[in-house]
Design an enzyme around this catalytic site. Sequence first.
Site, PDB file in Angstrom:
ATOM      1  N   ARG A 132     -50.752  64.815  12.916  1.00  0.00           N
ATOM      2  CA  ARG A 132     -50.671  66.016  12.063  1.00  0.00           C
ATOM      3  C   ARG A 132     -49.416  66.827  12.298  1.00  0.00           C
ATOM      4  NH1 ARG A 132     -55.767  66.208  13.977  1.00  0.00           N
ATOM      5  NH2 ARG A 132     -57.357  65.394  12.555  1.00  0.00           N
ATOM      6  N   LYS A 154     -37.748  68.734   3.457  1.00  0.00           N
ATOM      7  CA  LYS A 154     -38.368  67.904   2.423  1.00  0.00           C
ATOM      8  C   LYS A 154     -38.217  66.452   2.835  1.00  0.00           C
ATOM      9  CE  LYS A 154     -36.732  67.835  -1.740  1.00  0.00           C
ATOM     10  NZ  LYS A 154     -36.444  67.896  -3.177  1.00  0.00           N
ATOM     11  N   GLU A 196     -22.191  65.862  -4.014  1.00  0.00           N
ATOM     12  CA  GLU A 196     -23.130  66.964  -3.743  1.00  0.00           C
ATOM     13  C   GLU A 196     -22.372  68.218  -3.301  1.00  0.00           C
ATOM     14  OE1 GLU A 196     -26.333  66.815  -4.470  1.00  0.00           O
ATOM     15  OE2 GLU A 196     -26.853  64.685  -4.434  1.00  0.00           O
ATOM     16  N   LYS A 231     -27.145  75.547   1.845  1.00  0.00           N
ATOM     17  CA  LYS A 231     -28.471  74.921   1.745  1.00  0.00           C
ATOM     18  C   LYS A 231     -29.480  75.749   2.542  1.00  0.00           C
ATOM     19  CE  LYS A 231     -31.527  71.416   1.131  1.00  0.00           C
ATOM     20  NZ  LYS A 231     -31.727  70.032   0.749  1.00  0.00           N
ATOM     21  N   ARG A 245     -34.787  77.304  -5.418  1.00  0.00           N
ATOM     22  CA  ARG A 245     -34.171  76.081  -4.902  1.00  0.00           C
ATOM     23  C   ARG A 245     -33.631  75.227  -6.050  1.00  0.00           C
ATOM     24  NH1 ARG A 245     -36.839  73.643   0.547  1.00  0.00           N
ATOM     25  NH2 ARG A 245     -35.936  71.578   0.627  1.00  0.00           N
ATOM     26  N   ASN A 249     -30.318  71.871  -8.202  1.00  0.00           N
ATOM     27  CA  ASN A 249     -30.594  70.840  -9.199  1.00  0.00           C
ATOM     28  C   ASN A 249     -29.452  70.632 -10.189  1.00  0.00           C
ATOM     29  OD1 ASN A 249     -32.751  69.068  -9.522  1.00  0.00           O
ATOM     30  ND2 ASN A 249     -33.196  69.965 -11.518  1.00  0.00           N
ATOM     31  N   HIS A 252     -28.462  67.316 -11.715  1.00  0.00           N
ATOM     32  CA  HIS A 252     -29.538  66.384 -11.381  1.00  0.00           C
ATOM     33  C   HIS A 252     -30.496  66.091 -12.521  1.00  0.00           C
ATOM     34  CE1 HIS A 252     -27.980  66.850  -7.357  1.00  0.00           C
ATOM     35  NE2 HIS A 252     -28.873  66.008  -6.866  1.00  0.00           N
ATOM     36  N   HIS A 256     -30.574  62.281 -12.529  1.00  0.00           N
ATOM     37  CA  HIS A 256     -31.797  61.482 -12.325  1.00  0.00           C
ATOM     38  C   HIS A 256     -32.056  60.569 -13.515  1.00  0.00           C
ATOM     39  CE1 HIS A 256     -33.409  64.587  -9.232  1.00  0.00           C
ATOM     40  NE2 HIS A 256     -32.882  63.555  -8.608  1.00  0.00           N
ATOM     41  N   HIS A 268     -27.042  57.524  -6.280  1.00  0.00           N
ATOM     42  CA  HIS A 268     -27.433  58.899  -6.580  1.00  0.00           C
ATOM     43  C   HIS A 268     -26.201  59.798  -6.757  1.00  0.00           C
ATOM     44  CE1 HIS A 268     -29.804  62.521  -6.612  1.00  0.00           C
ATOM     45  NE2 HIS A 268     -29.060  63.008  -5.636  1.00  0.00           N
TER      46      HIS A 268
HETATM   47  N1  LIG Z   1     -35.182  64.919   1.637  1.00  0.00           N
HETATM   48  C1  LIG Z   1     -34.281  65.422   0.852  1.00  0.00           C
HETATM   49  O1  LIG Z   1     -34.207  66.629   0.632  1.00  0.00           O
HETATM   50  C2  LIG Z   1     -33.291  64.489   0.215  1.00  0.00           C
HETATM   51  C3  LIG Z   1     -32.221  65.022  -0.524  1.00  0.00           C
HETATM   52  C4  LIG Z   1     -31.287  64.127  -1.067  1.00  0.00           C
HETATM   53  C5  LIG Z   1     -31.438  62.762  -0.846  1.00  0.00           C
HETATM   54  N2  LIG Z   1     -32.500  62.287  -0.117  1.00  0.00           N
HETATM   55  C6  LIG Z   1     -32.648  60.850   0.131  1.00  0.00           C
HETATM   56  O2  LIG Z   1     -31.539  60.410   0.922  1.00  0.00           O
HETATM   57  C7  LIG Z   1     -31.359  59.018   0.700  1.00  0.00           C
HETATM   58  C8  LIG Z   1     -29.879  58.728   0.579  1.00  0.00           C
HETATM   59  O3  LIG Z   1     -29.244  59.100   1.770  1.00  0.00           O
HETATM   60  P1  LIG Z   1     -27.789  58.535   2.161  1.00  0.00           P
HETATM   61  O4  LIG Z   1     -26.900  58.677   0.998  1.00  0.00           O
HETATM   62  O5  LIG Z   1     -27.431  59.157   3.444  1.00  0.00           O
HETATM   63  O6  LIG Z   1     -28.049  56.961   2.293  1.00  0.00           O
HETATM   64  P2  LIG Z   1     -28.448  56.005   3.521  1.00  0.00           P
HETATM   65  O7  LIG Z   1     -29.314  56.703   4.479  1.00  0.00           O
HETATM   66  O8  LIG Z   1     -28.943  54.741   2.928  1.00  0.00           O
HETATM   67  O9  LIG Z   1     -27.044  55.744   4.208  1.00  0.00           O
HETATM   68  C9  LIG Z   1     -26.049  55.060   3.498  1.00  0.00           C
HETATM   69  C10 LIG Z   1     -25.473  53.904   4.317  1.00  0.00           C
HETATM   70  O10 LIG Z   1     -24.590  54.409   5.306  1.00  0.00           O
HETATM   71  C11 LIG Z   1     -24.888  53.846   6.564  1.00  0.00           C
HETATM   72  N3  LIG Z   1     -24.470  54.830   7.567  1.00  0.00           N
HETATM   73  C12 LIG Z   1     -25.115  55.956   7.929  1.00  0.00           C
HETATM   74  N4  LIG Z   1     -24.368  56.671   8.776  1.00  0.00           N
HETATM   75  C13 LIG Z   1     -23.228  55.984   8.966  1.00  0.00           C
HETATM   76  C14 LIG Z   1     -22.046  56.206   9.735  1.00  0.00           C
HETATM   77  N5  LIG Z   1     -21.882  57.351  10.430  1.00  0.00           N
HETATM   78  N6  LIG Z   1     -21.081  55.287   9.708  1.00  0.00           N
HETATM   79  C15 LIG Z   1     -21.203  54.158   8.954  1.00  0.00           C
HETATM   80  N7  LIG Z   1     -22.275  53.892   8.196  1.00  0.00           N
HETATM   81  C16 LIG Z   1     -23.278  54.797   8.211  1.00  0.00           C
HETATM   82  C17 LIG Z   1     -26.358  53.578   6.497  1.00  0.00           C
HETATM   83  O11 LIG Z   1     -26.737  52.605   7.426  1.00  0.00           O
HETATM   84  C18 LIG Z   1     -26.521  53.095   5.061  1.00  0.00           C
HETATM   85  O12 LIG Z   1     -26.207  51.741   4.963  1.00  0.00           O
HETATM   86  C19 LIG Z   1     -32.161  58.650  -0.527  1.00  0.00           C
HETATM   87  O13 LIG Z   1     -33.292  57.911  -0.135  1.00  0.00           O
HETATM   88  C20 LIG Z   1     -32.583  60.007  -1.102  1.00  0.00           C
HETATM   89  O14 LIG Z   1     -33.828  59.951  -1.772  1.00  0.00           O
HETATM   90  C21 LIG Z   1     -33.402  63.127   0.401  1.00  0.00           C
HETATM   91 ZN   LIG Z   2     -28.714  64.976  -5.032  1.00  0.00          ZN
END
Ligand SMILES: NC(=O)c1ccc[n+]([C@@H]2O[C@H](COP(=O)([O-])OP(=O)(O)OC[C@H]3O[C@@H](n4cnc5c(N)ncnc54)[C@H](O)[C@@H]3O)[C@@H](O)[C@H]2O)c1
Ligand SMILES: [Zn+2]
Length: 372
Positions: A132, A154, A196, A231, A245, A249, A252, A256, A268
């Site tokens: 939990r 989130k 972003e 943020k 928040r 967007n 987006h 999206h 994305h």
């Molecule tokens: N929770 C939220 O508020 C929120 C907001 C926006 C996006 N997201 C989520 O985030 C995800 C995308 O995140 P992302 O763009 O970081 O992608 P990711 O986590 O897939 O990372 C991208 C790639 O970079 C590599 N990598 C990471 N750090 C590295 C480094 N320092 N050096 C070399 N390679 C590295 C990873 O292994 C991966 O292959 C999506 O699933 C999306 O839904 C969540």
């Molecule tokens: Zn985004």
Amino acid sequence: MEAGPSVMGQLMRRVRVDLGPRSYDIVVGAGAISLTGYELQRLGAARNAAILSNHAVMRRLGGALVRSLEDCGLTVQTVTVPPGEKSKNLRQVARIYDALSSAGFSHDDTLIALGGGVVGDLAGFVAGTYMRGVRLVQVPTTLLAQIDSGIGGKSAVNHPRAKNLIGVYHQPALVVADPDALRSLPPAEMRFGLAEAVKYGMAMDRELFEMLEGFTPKTLEEIVYRCAAMKARVVEEDEFERGPREVLNYGHTVGHAIEAAFPGRFTHGAAVAVGMRVEARAAVRLGLLAEVDAARQVALLERLGLPVEVPAGPPGPLLDAMRLDKKRRGGRIRCTLPEGIGRARLGVEVPDSLMQEVVVECQFVAYAAPSR
Ligand SMILES: NC(=O)c1ccc[n+]([C@@H]2O[C@H](COP(=O)([O-])OP(=O)(O)OC[C@H]3O[C@@H](n4cnc5c(N)ncnc54)[C@H](O)[C@@H]3O)[C@@H](O)[C@H]2O)c1
Ligand SMILES: [Zn+2]
């Protein structure tokens, strides 16, 4: 800004996220990863830690993190998942629960996400549900994760039927954003994060927008700091996404829809870049945004190597995707639209016919005169 401890003389900066009992700090600075153990000790979390990461990121950055934790007396366990979005599912979540429970991971222990948004979302979901809720630390290693996904609590995993369908709100106890960690980031990943950053600049912070116009690796730390601070303010105002928040967007609603209408063709960040161009066009047509500011945004996106074109073809599928979007309340397309550089208006209704027109306008790169 509050001065914090330093690594080899370099000062760390802190952004406080003020959420009452769920408040936490974002530590920003080159070398910050080496302070994670110290920061955890300050929080009174000095027992066991489990790091969630993937092999490649762990190999590159895990050493410094593990050393910092062990130097502060923590016992460290590591769980890895394969890289990429395909790992963001309940099967991996179950694997992580198994690994934690067989290692006796419990209430007073800390789960640390070392990686991009995928690892961060998985760790957030696990930390929010295991027993939990256990303490979560985000050590984001992509630009996107440092300025967006790693902050705000989130988290979600994907369901075969929809992205991010299953999730929880669970704030971290600490975020460590180390711009040095971004040195090994592939250029494409850097660009998607910068999309972003343009969003924050255009919707909230003119100075940031101008900083991005002169982007060099040297300004990266300042960019991370400013975005993280923004943020944080937005999350403080609206922890559970009831309204304000929505400023995040920008780009987006259309972004999206582009991801959905052209599966596999847009990441994305790339989809958000195109989305911002389309939404800025809509803002111009609605009389909210000056033409020169829309052109300046196109110039910036192109300078950063981001796409600005909607793929050619009938706009129907893209419009359909927007109609399906959950943000379309009351049967209308609503967007966060810029009213200038650094200012946005939330929940602006964009008539379907206008949206269709601006989508078509953005199917080719309109000539954008250099703004300065
Ligand atoms: N929770 C939220 O508020 C929120 C907001 C926006 C996006 N997201 C989520 O985030 C995800 C995308 O995140 P992302 O763009 O970081 O992608 P990711 O986590 O897939 O990372 C991208 C790639 O970079 C590599 N990598 C990471 N750090 C590295 C480094 N320092 N050096 C070399 N390679 C590295 C990873 O292994 C991966 O292959 C999506 O699933 C999306 O839904 C969540
Ligand atoms: Zn985004």
